[in-house]
Design a protein around this motif. Structure first.
Motif, PDB file in Angstrom:
ATOM      1  N   GLY A   1       5.469 -39.558  26.418  1.00  0.00           N
ATOM      2  CA  GLY A   1       5.208 -39.790  27.832  1.00  0.00           C
ATOM      3  C   GLY A   1       4.215 -38.798  28.407  1.00  0.00           C
ATOM      4  N   LEU A   2       4.360 -37.522  28.054  1.00  0.00           N
ATOM      5  CA  LEU A   2       3.429 -36.516  28.553  1.00  0.00           C
ATOM      6  C   LEU A   2       2.026 -36.760  28.017  1.00  0.00           C
ATOM      7  N   ASP A   3       1.925 -37.174  26.764  1.00  0.00           N
ATOM      8  CA  ASP A   3       0.603 -37.503  26.209  1.00  0.00           C
ATOM      9  C   ASP A   3      -0.050 -38.628  27.001  1.00  0.00           C
ATOM     10  N   GLN A   4       0.742 -39.622  27.395  1.00  0.00           N
ATOM     11  CA  GLN A   4       0.190 -40.730  28.183  1.00  0.00           C
ATOM     12  C   GLN A   4      -0.270 -40.251  29.558  1.00  0.00           C
ATOM     13  N   VAL A   5       0.491 -39.331  30.150  1.00  0.00           N
ATOM     14  CA  VAL A   5       0.090 -38.776  31.447  1.00  0.00           C
ATOM     15  C   VAL A   5      -1.244 -38.051  31.319  1.00  0.00           C
ATOM     16  N   LEU A   6      -1.350 -37.183  30.328  1.00  0.00           N
ATOM     17  CA  LEU A   6      -2.541 -36.349  30.186  1.00  0.00           C
ATOM     18  C   LEU A   6      -3.777 -37.148  29.776  1.00  0.00           C
ATOM     19  N   SER A   7      -3.566 -38.329  29.188  1.00  0.00           N
ATOM     20  CA  SER A   7      -4.700 -39.155  28.760  1.00  0.00           C
ATOM     21  C   SER A   7      -4.942 -40.345  29.686  1.00  0.00           C
ATOM     22  N   ALA A   8      -4.290 -40.344  30.852  1.00  0.00           N
ATOM     23  CA  ALA A   8      -4.462 -41.460  31.799  1.00  0.00           C
ATOM     24  C   ALA A   8      -5.924 -41.604  32.200  1.00  0.00           C
TER      25      ALA A   8
END
Length: 320
Positions: A82-89
């Protein structure tokens, strides 16, 4: 009014999330820290006292309404994903969501404005805040969050089996009603969402007590609604009351059986001998709180509607 426009294909693709989405629960918890709800008073006081200072920026970014920014709460099966998805939004998505949140009255501060420009230091602040908030808000309560989620999900599946999909969806919030193939929820916003055959994922939360919220992330549409038993009651009522009624071990086993498990599964998860687990499951079965079925040499245990009713504080029957 929030209106969800279904087609027949959408109704065939209504699913329940398999487990809590860590980033969604985190943003809902941050929102709950800012709302003066009496039920959450003690939890809010304890959590704010223990909240790491580095988590503070999230309180500046997430509004008490929990309505965004959506790039912060993707559906994910784990925190790191989930954090990876946030940072790569996508930058366009980040900018649009920040504009929307700020237009709704959330005053921007310098570091949140810099997020839209992909400022490296601003994104580092966000990452550190998310990690710190997860440690201070979710980590110590995750077993309870998961138990509440599992009990809620199992209860709704039982209700679905008895009442069907339309009654199940209308039962997610007081005042919900169908107008043809459109499901209406009371809301302070006037929003109409057409699902276009893509269906929707149902995501209960033990932190949310308001009207249902709709989120769209990538190709996914999900509906966040309040779990029957909110987190403070899971902490203070369900665990203590069930432990008093059943004993700590049997109460724990009942919580685990919101999803089918074998005797071996329970023994491994709880660090007990299989013979001990068998005695406990026999007692729970005798009280009609669990049931068992054999698949070859394997015996699967699961909650009955009565057991789910004890866990969720809801009626034990799917009728009426």
């Amino acid at each position: 009014m929030l209106r969800l426009c279904f087609t027949a294909e959408d109704l065939l693709q209504v699913t329940f999330a398999d487990e809590p989405a860590p980033m969604v629960e985190l943003t809902l918890a941050i929102a709950a820290l800012q709302r003066p709800e009496p039920l959450f008073t003690l939890w809010r006081r304890r959590t704010l006292h223990a909240l790491p200072r580095s988590a503070g920026p999230l309180l500046e970014l997430v509004p008490a309404t929990a309505k965004g920014p959506l790039f912060l709460d993707p559906l994910s099966l784990g925190f790191d994903d989930g954090l990876d998805q946030v940072l790569s939004a996508r930058t366009s998505f980040v900018r649009a969501e920040l504009r929307r949140v700020h237009a709704a009255g959330r005053r921007p501060v310098l570091w949140t404005r810099l997020l839209a420009d992909r400022d490296r230091e601003a994104w580092q602040i966000l990452e550190h805040a998310v990690r710190a908030a997860r440690a201070g808000v979710l980590a110590g309560s995750w077993d309870r969050i998961r138990a509440g989620f599992d009990a809620e999900r199992a209860w709704r599946v039982q209700f679905l089996a008895g009442q069907g999909i339309r009654a199940t969806l209308a039962g997610l919030a007081p005042g919900a009603r169908w107008q043809g193939t459109t499901l209406e929820f009371e809301s302070t916003d006037d929003v109409e969402i057409t699902l276009n055959g893509n269906g929707i994922t149902l995501l209960p939360s033990v932190f949310w007590t308001g009207r249902p919220l709709v989120g769209r992330y990538a190709q996914s549409t999900f509906l966040v609604y309040p779990a029957i038993t909110p987190l403070p009651l899971l902490d203070d009522l369900t665990a203590n009351a069930l432990a008093t009624l059943l004993g700590c071990t049997r109460a724990t086993i009942l919580e685990r059986l919101t999803r089918p498990r074998t005797t071996t599964d329970l023994a491994r998860e709880l660090g007990l001998a299989k013979s001990s687990v068998s005695e406990h499951t026999k007692a729970l079965r005798a009280a009609h709180l669990t049931t068992a079925h054999r698949d070859g040499k394997t015996v699967w245990h699961s909650c009955t509607p009565l057991g789910l009713g004890l866990l969720t504080g809801s009626p034990s029957s799917t009728r009426g």
